[in-house]
Design an enzyme around this catalytic site. Structure first.
Site, PDB file in Angstrom:
ATOM      1  CE  LYS A  44      -0.438  -0.506   5.018  1.00  0.00           C
ATOM      2  NZ  LYS A  44      -1.135  -0.820   6.372  1.00  0.00           N
ATOM      3  NE  ARG A 142      -7.541   0.773  12.438  1.00  0.00           N
ATOM      4  CZ  ARG A 142      -6.539   0.718  11.580  1.00  0.00           C
ATOM      5  NH1 ARG A 142      -5.872   1.928  11.258  1.00  0.00           N
ATOM      6  NH2 ARG A 142      -6.090  -0.422  10.819  1.00  0.00           N
ATOM      7  CE1 TYR A 271      10.250  33.025   2.105  1.00  0.00           C
ATOM      8  CE2 TYR A 271      10.504  30.534   2.267  1.00  0.00           C
ATOM      9  CZ  TYR A 271      10.243  31.794   1.548  1.00  0.00           C
ATOM     10  OH  TYR A 271      10.091  31.753  -0.136  1.00  0.00           O
ATOM     11  CG  MET A 318       6.968  24.360  -0.806  1.00  0.00           C
ATOM     12  SD  MET A 318       5.797  24.972  -1.956  1.00  0.00           S
ATOM     13  CE  MET A 318       4.636  25.674  -0.798  1.00  0.00           C
TER      14      MET A 318
HETATM   15  C1  PLP Z   1      -0.514  -1.980   6.751  1.00  0.00           C
HETATM   16  C2  PLP Z   1      -0.965  -3.196   7.135  1.00  0.00           C
HETATM   17  C3  PLP Z   1       0.043  -4.388   7.450  1.00  0.00           C
HETATM   18  C4  PLP Z   1       1.614  -4.308   7.542  1.00  0.00           C
HETATM   19  O1  PLP Z   1       1.987  -3.677   8.522  1.00  0.00           O
HETATM   20  P1  PLP Z   1       3.652  -3.613   8.808  1.00  0.00           P
HETATM   21  O2  PLP Z   1       3.808  -3.250  10.272  1.00  0.00           O
HETATM   22  O3  PLP Z   1       4.010  -2.664   7.860  1.00  0.00           O
HETATM   23  O4  PLP Z   1       4.210  -4.896   8.642  1.00  0.00           O
HETATM   24  C5  PLP Z   1      -0.642  -5.731   8.044  1.00  0.00           C
HETATM   25  N1  PLP Z   1      -1.940  -5.715   8.095  1.00  0.00           N
HETATM   26  C6  PLP Z   1      -2.656  -4.544   7.759  1.00  0.00           C
HETATM   27  C7  PLP Z   1      -4.249  -5.022   7.760  1.00  0.00           C
HETATM   28  C8  PLP Z   1      -2.501  -3.290   7.349  1.00  0.00           C
HETATM   29  O5  PLP Z   1      -3.260  -2.424   7.268  1.00  0.00           O
END
Ligand code: PLP
Length: 388
Positions: A44, A142, A271, A318
């Site tokens: 992701k 969640r 700045y 920036m």
């Molecule tokens: C992002 C995520 C992971 C990975 O977590 P890491 O700590 O980066 O290994 C595993 N499970 C879910 C549901 C996630 O959203």
């Protein structure tokens, strides 16, 4: 002449992704993980800024069997690159996602009964049989079907026969700190769900609970598959979790010195005039700033120039930052500075930048923006003897 894509045009600041180190890390992680446990590579957010396609390819070549992303758009990038491995959409999908889950052949993670019903209805209308993993809420609160309410949701899920339930999983709220008591409680809750499903004659399929922290520190929670994102990138989920020898960061952030100023005592830099020189100073300007993902700090933090730590002076702007190179006379225009990573014997760790940002390593890695080109490199191990 034809103009190439914007990321191929010159930029004096960039992110290096060391593919050799990424391969070594995945090999180390695969060797540490029991052979019967599958590896799901979480890519992701562009694999936390490293590039989802390149990380996914190396993960699969190193023995990962499943990929995961959060959005259909992220999955589409992987499919467009020709990757055909199973891809999990690690969020509770909404109806606009369903046709894309079908089109892109994604495994749907379902954590609300209402979502399961909607997906079942879509499946009946479209004739597509979605593969589903049920997300169980074991205390993170969640997403997920509540662990304590199996008798309420299991019969309902069972009645949704257009869904092919192939797995059950949960997620740790805290797996990487010294105190594992809540993680152990979550594992216990997860196990009660699995037991209740089995007792009711409903096979849970692939069971999974661990992220990187769980993989490292909670072997009793490995089950059939582990979902790992940060660990193969050579960064640990916390300061206190188990270390794997040879693991090293894959990402280095660099910029070239684009200007040098010699300033007099009493003069200021940048700045807001946040830094005043107490004596004659030599200041190097780096063309990278908070719009590239560096925290907007002032008079705090360091970068590496000529293998030495140079302190930031003034506020980060920036697109630029200033560092004091008075004590590094070798520093010249066009020299490479390291913002994150190693140079010679020195290192600016992701954690050091995270401290500046009052955040965590995940945020820093994922925070480097797309305007910094990603450059693939293939370095040998930084320190001899630490890597197989
Ligand atoms: C992002 C995520 C992971 C990975 O977590 P890491 O700590 O980066 O290994 C595993 N499970 C879910 C549901 C996630 O959203």
């Amino acid at each position: 002449m034809p103009v190439p894509p914007s990321t191929a045009l010159p930029r004096n600041a960039w992110v290096e992704v060391n593919l050799g180190q990424l391969r070594r890390n995945f090999a180390i992680v695969r060797a540490f993980t029991p052979p019967a446990v599958q590896i799901l590579s979480v890519v992701k957010a562009e694999a936390y800024g490293h590039g989802s396609v390149r990380v996914a390819r190396i993960a699969l070549a190193a023995g990962a069997s499943v990929l995961a992303v959060i959005t259909p758009g992220e999955a589409a990038v992987l499919r467009a690159a020709g990757l055909s491995a199973p891809i999990f959409l690690l969020t509770n999908p909404a109806p606009p996602d369903f046709p894309w889950c079908c089109e892109l052949n994604l495994t749907c993670c379902v954590g609300q009964l209402e979502t399961a019903r909607r997906l079942d209805e879509f499946a009946r209308r479209s004739g597509w049989q979605p593969t589903v993993h049920l997300k169980i809420n074991t205390g993170m609160n969640r997403f997920g079907l509540r662990w304590s309410a199996v008798p309420e949701w299991l019969p309902a899920v069972r009645s949704l026969t257009a869904l092919r339930v192939a797995g059950v999983y949960s997620h740790f709220a805290m797996s990487d700190e010294l105190d594992k008591s809540f993680a152990r409680e979550q594992r216990r809750r997860f196990q009660t769900v699995l037991d209740a499903m089995t007792a009711a004659g409903f096979a849970p399929g692939t069971r999974h609970l661990c992220n990187s922290g769980g993989l490292l520190d909670l072997p009793e929670a490995h089950y059939d598959l582990v979902r790992i994102g940060i660990l193969p990138l050579g960064v640990y989920p916390s300061k206190v979790c188990r270390r794997l020898p040879g693991l090293a960061p894959v990402m280095t952030v660099k910029a070239r010195i684009t200007a040098i100023q010699e300033i007099e005592p009493g003069e200021t830099v940048g700045y807001g005039m946040r830094y005043t020189a107490a004596s004659r100073r030599r200041i190097a300007i780096l063309p990278l700033g908070y719009a590239d993902g560096f925290p907007r700090v002032r008079n705090e933090g360091h970068v590496l120039v000529a293998g030495r730590r140079a302190p930031l002076v003034g506020g980060v702007a920036m697109d630029a930052m200033a560092v004091d190179v008075t004590d590094i006379p070798a520093a010249r225009l066009d020299d490479e500075a390291v913002i994150q990573g190693r140079q010679g014997a020195e290192e600016i760790t992701v954690e050091e930048i995270a401290t500046l940002a009052k955040s965590v390593a995940y945020d820093v890695l994922a925070g480097w923006r797309g305007r910094l080109p990603r450059v693939e490199v293939n370095d040998e191990p930084a320190t001899e003897g630490t890597t197989p």
